[in-house]
Scaffold this active site. Sequence first.
Site, PDB file in Angstrom:
ATOM      1  N   GLU A   1      52.791 -37.857  36.493  1.00 53.90           N
ATOM      2  CA  GLU A   1      54.253 -37.868  36.333  1.00 53.90           C
ATOM      3  C   GLU A   1      54.831 -36.681  37.084  1.00 53.90           C
ATOM      4  OE1 GLU A   1      55.936 -37.946  32.365  1.00 53.90           O
ATOM      5  OE2 GLU A   1      54.402 -39.382  31.723  1.00 53.90           O
TER       6      GLU A   1
ATOM      7  N   TYR B   1      56.752 -31.045  35.750  1.00 52.53           N
ATOM      8  CA  TYR B   1      58.198 -31.132  35.952  1.00 52.53           C
ATOM      9  C   TYR B   1      58.800 -29.855  36.515  1.00 52.53           C
ATOM     10  CZ  TYR B   1      58.196 -35.736  33.867  1.00 52.53           C
ATOM     11  OH  TYR B   1      57.966 -37.069  33.658  1.00 52.53           O
TER      12      TYR B   1
ATOM     13  N   HIS C   1      50.317 -43.462  24.810  1.00 50.74           N
ATOM     14  CA  HIS C   1      51.485 -42.680  25.239  1.00 50.74           C
ATOM     15  C   HIS C   1      52.442 -42.639  24.036  1.00 50.74           C
ATOM     16  CE1 HIS C   1      53.883 -41.382  29.016  1.00 50.74           C
ATOM     17  NE2 HIS C   1      54.633 -41.076  27.971  1.00 50.74           N
TER      18      HIS C   1
ATOM     19  N   ASN D   1      51.006 -34.114  34.411  1.00 55.03           N
ATOM     20  CA  ASN D   1      52.442 -34.391  34.447  1.00 55.03           C
ATOM     21  C   ASN D   1      53.123 -33.056  34.693  1.00 55.03           C
ATOM     22  OD1 ASN D   1      51.804 -36.983  33.704  1.00 55.03           O
ATOM     23  ND2 ASN D   1      52.640 -36.846  31.635  1.00 55.03           N
TER      24      ASN D   1
ATOM     25  N   ARG E   1      51.605 -46.569  37.254  1.00 54.08           N
ATOM     26  CA  ARG E   1      51.019 -46.080  35.999  1.00 54.08           C
ATOM     27  C   ARG E   1      51.783 -46.708  34.835  1.00 54.08           C
ATOM     28  NH1 ARG E   1      52.046 -40.782  32.823  1.00 54.08           N
ATOM     29  NH2 ARG E   1      50.390 -40.868  31.274  1.00 54.08           N
TER      30      ARG E   1
ATOM     31  N   TRP F   1      57.913 -40.088  37.939  1.00 53.09           N
ATOM     32  CA  TRP F   1      58.618 -40.528  36.734  1.00 53.09           C
ATOM     33  C   TRP F   1      60.078 -40.672  37.090  1.00 53.09           C
ATOM     34  CZ3 TRP F   1      56.662 -42.434  32.441  1.00 53.09           C
ATOM     35  CH2 TRP F   1      57.547 -42.670  31.385  1.00 53.09           C
TER      36      TRP F   1
ATOM     37  N   ASN G   1      48.278 -39.436  26.745  1.00 55.27           N
ATOM     38  CA  ASN G   1      49.325 -38.770  27.504  1.00 55.27           C
ATOM     39  C   ASN G   1      49.803 -37.517  26.787  1.00 55.27           C
ATOM     40  OD1 ASN G   1      51.486 -38.804  29.674  1.00 55.27           O
ATOM     41  ND2 ASN G   1      52.742 -38.697  27.823  1.00 55.27           N
ATOM     42  N   GLU G   2      49.687 -36.376  27.464  1.00 53.81           N
ATOM     43  CA  GLU G   2      50.275 -35.121  27.002  1.00 53.81           C
ATOM     44  C   GLU G   2      50.023 -34.817  25.526  1.00 53.81           C
ATOM     45  OE1 GLU G   2      54.437 -35.057  27.964  1.00 53.81           O
ATOM     46  OE2 GLU G   2      54.058 -34.907  30.098  1.00 53.81           O
TER      47      GLU G   2
ATOM     48  N   GLN H   1      58.769 -46.810  26.001  1.00 54.35           N
ATOM     49  CA  GLN H   1      59.996 -46.463  26.723  1.00 54.35           C
ATOM     50  C   GLN H   1      60.581 -47.638  27.493  1.00 54.35           C
ATOM     51  OE1 GLN H   1      57.957 -42.686  28.283  1.00 54.35           O
ATOM     52  NE2 GLN H   1      60.081 -42.070  28.129  1.00 54.35           N
TER      53      GLN H   1
ATOM     54  N   GLU I   1      64.341 -42.461  26.857  1.00 52.11           N
ATOM     55  CA  GLU I   1      63.775 -41.114  27.029  1.00 52.11           C
ATOM     56  C   GLU I   1      63.630 -40.399  25.686  1.00 52.11           C
ATOM     57  OE1 GLU I   1      62.426 -39.082  29.194  1.00 52.11           O
ATOM     58  OE2 GLU I   1      62.329 -40.592  30.770  1.00 52.11           O
ATOM     59  N   TRP I   2      62.909 -41.040  24.775  1.00 49.90           N
ATOM     60  CA  TRP I   2      62.607 -40.401  23.492  1.00 49.90           C
ATOM     61  C   TRP I   2      63.877 -39.885  22.812  1.00 49.90           C
ATOM     62  CZ3 TRP I   2      58.168 -42.591  23.139  1.00 49.90           C
ATOM     63  CH2 TRP I   2      57.288 -42.625  24.209  1.00 49.90           C
TER      64      TRP I   2
HETATM   65  C1  BGC Z   1      56.547 -37.822  29.133  1.00 49.50           C
HETATM   66  C2  BGC Z   1      57.437 -39.005  29.453  1.00 49.50           C
HETATM   67  C3  BGC Z   1      58.876 -38.534  29.471  1.00 49.50           C
HETATM   68  C4  BGC Z   1      59.033 -37.515  30.574  1.00 49.50           C
HETATM   69  C5  BGC Z   1      60.448 -37.037  30.848  1.00 49.50           C
HETATM   70  C6  BGC Z   1      56.940 -36.560  29.842  1.00 49.50           C
HETATM   71  O1  BGC Z   1      56.752 -35.482  28.992  1.00 49.50           O
HETATM   72  O2  BGC Z   1      55.213 -38.161  29.321  1.00 49.50           O
HETATM   73  O3  BGC Z   1      57.207 -39.996  28.511  1.00 49.50           O
HETATM   74  O4  BGC Z   1      59.770 -39.572  29.549  1.00 49.50           O
HETATM   75  O5  BGC Z   1      58.251 -36.404  30.263  1.00 49.50           O
HETATM   76  O6  BGC Z   1      61.023 -36.412  29.763  1.00 49.50           O
END
Ligand code: BGC
Length: 482
Positions: free
Chosen positions: A386, A314, A127, A312, A81, A435, A172-173, A24, A442-443
């Site tokens: 995150e 959100y 990751h 992580n 990180r 994060w 990661n995830e 990223q 962002e993918w």
């Molecule tokens: C991921 C990150 C991503 C972030 C926000 C997470 O799922 O580990 O790489 O950028 O979410 O979308």
Amino acid sequence: MSASSAALRFPKDFHWGYATASAQVEGSIDQDGRAPSIWDTFSRLPNKTLDGTDTTVTTDTYVQWRGDIELMKSYGVNSHRLSLSWSRIIPLGGKDDPVNQAGIDWYREYLKALVDAGIVSHLTLFHWDLPQALEDRYKGFLSRDIVADFERYARVCFESFGDLVRDWFTINEPNVFSMMGYLFGSHAPGRTSNREKSAEGDSQREPFLVGHNLLLCHASAVKSYREEFKQKQGGQIGLVVNMLWGEPLDDSAENLTAADEFMAQSSGWFIEPVVFGDYPPSSRKIFEGHLPKFSAEDSALVKGSCDFLGINHYSTFYIKRRTTPAEPGVPWTILHPAVELGIHDKHGNEIGPVGGVNFVRIVPWGFGKLLDWTWKKYQLPIYITENGAVCPNENDIPFPDVLDDHFRIEYLTKYADQVAMAIQRGVPVKSHLMWALTDNFEWQEGHTARFGVTYIDYEDDCKRYPKKSAAVMKEYYRSRIE
Ligand code: BGC
């Protein structure tokens, strides 16, 4: 921030800072012997990212990393990180393939500079940027051959960086990697049953198989760390899981069970094997025939393979028992086909304000509940690896107004308060890594979702500009760490 927030405290050894990931931010994908990763390939295909951007430059960190360390110093952080690009270290990826010394040298310089800056590194081995050569050789994580290759890659990293790093994260995830890459095909390697998106893939079977191999990779790396490195390097190692909080919509028995089953599958899919040695019993029933079985030997390898849990986090959703059949292709079905995720409570009120990506709302209380639940159930020290948000329409706000990121400030301070309150309740939370350090690639969202506390001007050589949140979080932690 409320008066009660100002009174909250964090222990002296609490780690706080910002996170990044190699694919990223690094760019320079063909420099100094690095070979392609599956994200280089995937992001270059037509229509895979929202704005057509790919991994070639991202935030140019391979070139601008010294400036980023200065930035972190100015932000007052004590931790960072980051992740390693496997194809920079072993370009072809495999256990008998050559190691690229230039890649190792670059990471060593970076990690040493962090040590010199007094910043503790939290290092992730994987990751999502798998060497393309392994995807070509045996279809990457679909093959068990990956386990020996990952184990050797991990060993090279422990040997090369173990004097500079104590906190290791294997993967990661795995839950998001398996779902996005093999169910929806919206992340690399882009496999799905949806033939409009991909010529290959089996959304029912492959995510579970990939998940299983990811667990074996993780556990083999941990075994090698514990047997060969832990004692002399004095570090610790764990896994990073993406965890949502699923709040039952009401206290009816069916919705309470639905929320339990949702948490078991969405988080427990990976946590239960590393803690208890098998997938959650409710998932075994629901995904009968799809979830692979652990042999006794594999179960013993996986069980107990985390010194701590990386989370992580959100956001939070309301959970209720589904009354209509799940629509195939709706993102959350793999997390549990018989539950429905909602953003309204039983009175129709929205769960919390939404930012610039629809999966993140400000629901601090959900984070608090998640921390309590995780500690009670799994009894592992917790690293928040995150946590972050995008402001509403952030990508459309003109510079310099975009630097005034009050939505992010509200999100981060309220979530940090939840960490402090959980610590007060006796939950061993050791870090809050947010994060992200900068806006980045962002993918599938490309550069459109700006998660950073630092603005990146992609039109002007990726120049960095601190957003207001960076200064607010600096003061937040300065005044609260004992
Ligand atoms: C991921 C990150 C991503 C972030 C926000 C997470 O799922 O580990 O790489 O950028 O979410 O979308």
